[in-house]
Write a protein that holds these residues in place. Sequence first.
Motif, short mmCIF file in Angstrom:
data_model
loop_
_atom_site.label_atom_id
_atom_site.label_comp_id
_atom_site.label_asym_id
_atom_site.label_seq_id
_atom_site.Cartn_x
_atom_site.Cartn_y
_atom_site.Cartn_z
N VAL A 57 -12.67 -38.38 -16.92
CA VAL A 57 -12.17 -38.52 -15.49
C VAL A 57 -12.91 -38.03 -14.48
O VAL A 57 -12.65 -38.86 -13.27
CB VAL A 57 -10.73 -38.09 -15.67
CG1 VAL A 57 -10.66 -36.38 -15.92
CG2 VAL A 57 -9.88 -38.18 -14.29
N LEU A 58 -13.58 -37.21 -14.48
CA LEU A 58 -14.54 -36.81 -13.41
C LEU A 58 -15.35 -37.77 -12.82
O LEU A 58 -15.85 -37.72 -12.04
CB LEU A 58 -15.21 -35.30 -13.67
CG LEU A 58 -14.17 -34.16 -14.18
CD1 LEU A 58 -15.17 -32.82 -14.46
CD2 LEU A 58 -13.15 -33.79 -13.08
N ARG A 59 -15.64 -38.37 -13.95
CA ARG A 59 -16.87 -39.52 -13.65
C ARG A 59 -16.12 -40.62 -12.72
O ARG A 59 -17.12 -41.43 -12.07
CB ARG A 59 -17.39 -40.03 -14.74
CG ARG A 59 -18.45 -39.30 -15.92
CD ARG A 59 -18.78 -39.43 -17.08
NE ARG A 59 -18.54 -38.67 -18.16
CZ ARG A 59 -18.71 -38.85 -19.21
NH1 ARG A 59 -18.76 -40.18 -19.67
NH2 ARG A 59 -18.54 -37.94 -20.09
N GLN A 60 -14.85 -40.78 -12.50
CA GLN A 60 -14.33 -41.71 -11.82
C GLN A 60 -13.72 -41.19 -10.48
O GLN A 60 -13.08 -42.01 -9.98
CB GLN A 60 -13.13 -42.41 -12.74
CG GLN A 60 -13.71 -43.38 -13.78
CD GLN A 60 -12.74 -44.09 -14.47
OE1 GLN A 60 -11.82 -43.63 -15.20
NE2 GLN A 60 -12.88 -45.32 -14.69
N MET A 61 -13.85 -39.78 -10.48
CA MET A 61 -13.37 -39.44 -9.01
C MET A 61 -14.58 -39.07 -8.09
O MET A 61 -15.64 -38.61 -8.37
CB MET A 61 -12.88 -37.82 -9.20
CG MET A 61 -11.61 -37.74 -10.09
SD MET A 61 -11.29 -36.26 -10.76
CE MET A 61 -10.80 -35.39 -9.14
N MET A 62 -14.79 -40.08 -7.12
CA MET A 62 -15.94 -40.45 -6.26
C MET A 62 -16.00 -39.49 -5.10
O MET A 62 -14.84 -39.30 -4.27
CB MET A 62 -16.05 -41.81 -6.08
CG MET A 62 -15.78 -42.92 -7.50
SD MET A 62 -17.06 -42.44 -8.70
CE MET A 62 -18.60 -42.95 -7.79
N VAL A 63 -17.23 -39.37 -4.54
CA VAL A 63 -17.26 -38.85 -3.27
C VAL A 63 -18.56 -39.62 -2.81
O VAL A 63 -19.49 -40.06 -3.20
CB VAL A 63 -17.76 -37.31 -3.31
CG1 VAL A 63 -17.95 -36.69 -2.07
CG2 VAL A 63 -16.82 -36.53 -4.33
#
Length: 202
Positions: A57-63
């Motif tokens: 999931v962290l790989r789809q939380m973008m910055v």
Amino acid sequence: MITLEHVETFNFEGAMRGMRNPMNSWHKADTSGQSIGQNDLDLLLRLTKAGTDHRKVLRQMMVSMDITAPLYWWKEADQYRIGVTTNSCSTMHKIHNKTFTMQDFSHEQMNSQARAMLDVVVLQLEGLRQAYLATKSKEDWYSMIQLLPSSYNQKRTVTLNYEVLLNMYFARRRHKLQEWRDFCDAVMELPYFKEIAEAAGK
């Protein structure tokens, strides 16, 4: 010197939805936009704690952010290539477009002797720039590029994800470069990052 500007997070809602796919638990989802609901946050932190295999999931939380930093910092930041896209200001095409000044360089940690030497280099760079503008000499252009110190500050627009940022944070938070410590402090201010880092518990 390092600055982070125009910092934006996105796709939190999509990431939380995808996080619930393995167990078909979408009915428990409570995230709206960039505001992660308590149910989703609890699951997010449990998955984060379970390790990299479980926290996709962290790989789809973008910055996305604009970072201005010296070339010596970018040289280290370039170690993180997977999941990272950058678009930089071009030294090749635009190095001659503005006057060289001390503000173009990170020098706040220099001693007086190094600072005096950088003053000379900046003056020499400006002389080469003026010469290039007058003659378009390839030698003058190459001289500028090859003389440019690693303390030269470059801006890049960077897009990356929370997994990459988590790796950067734990690898660099105690680094000898102040720029890395400042970067890690700024990352810690991102929404939910502190909780995620605590759950990762490295």
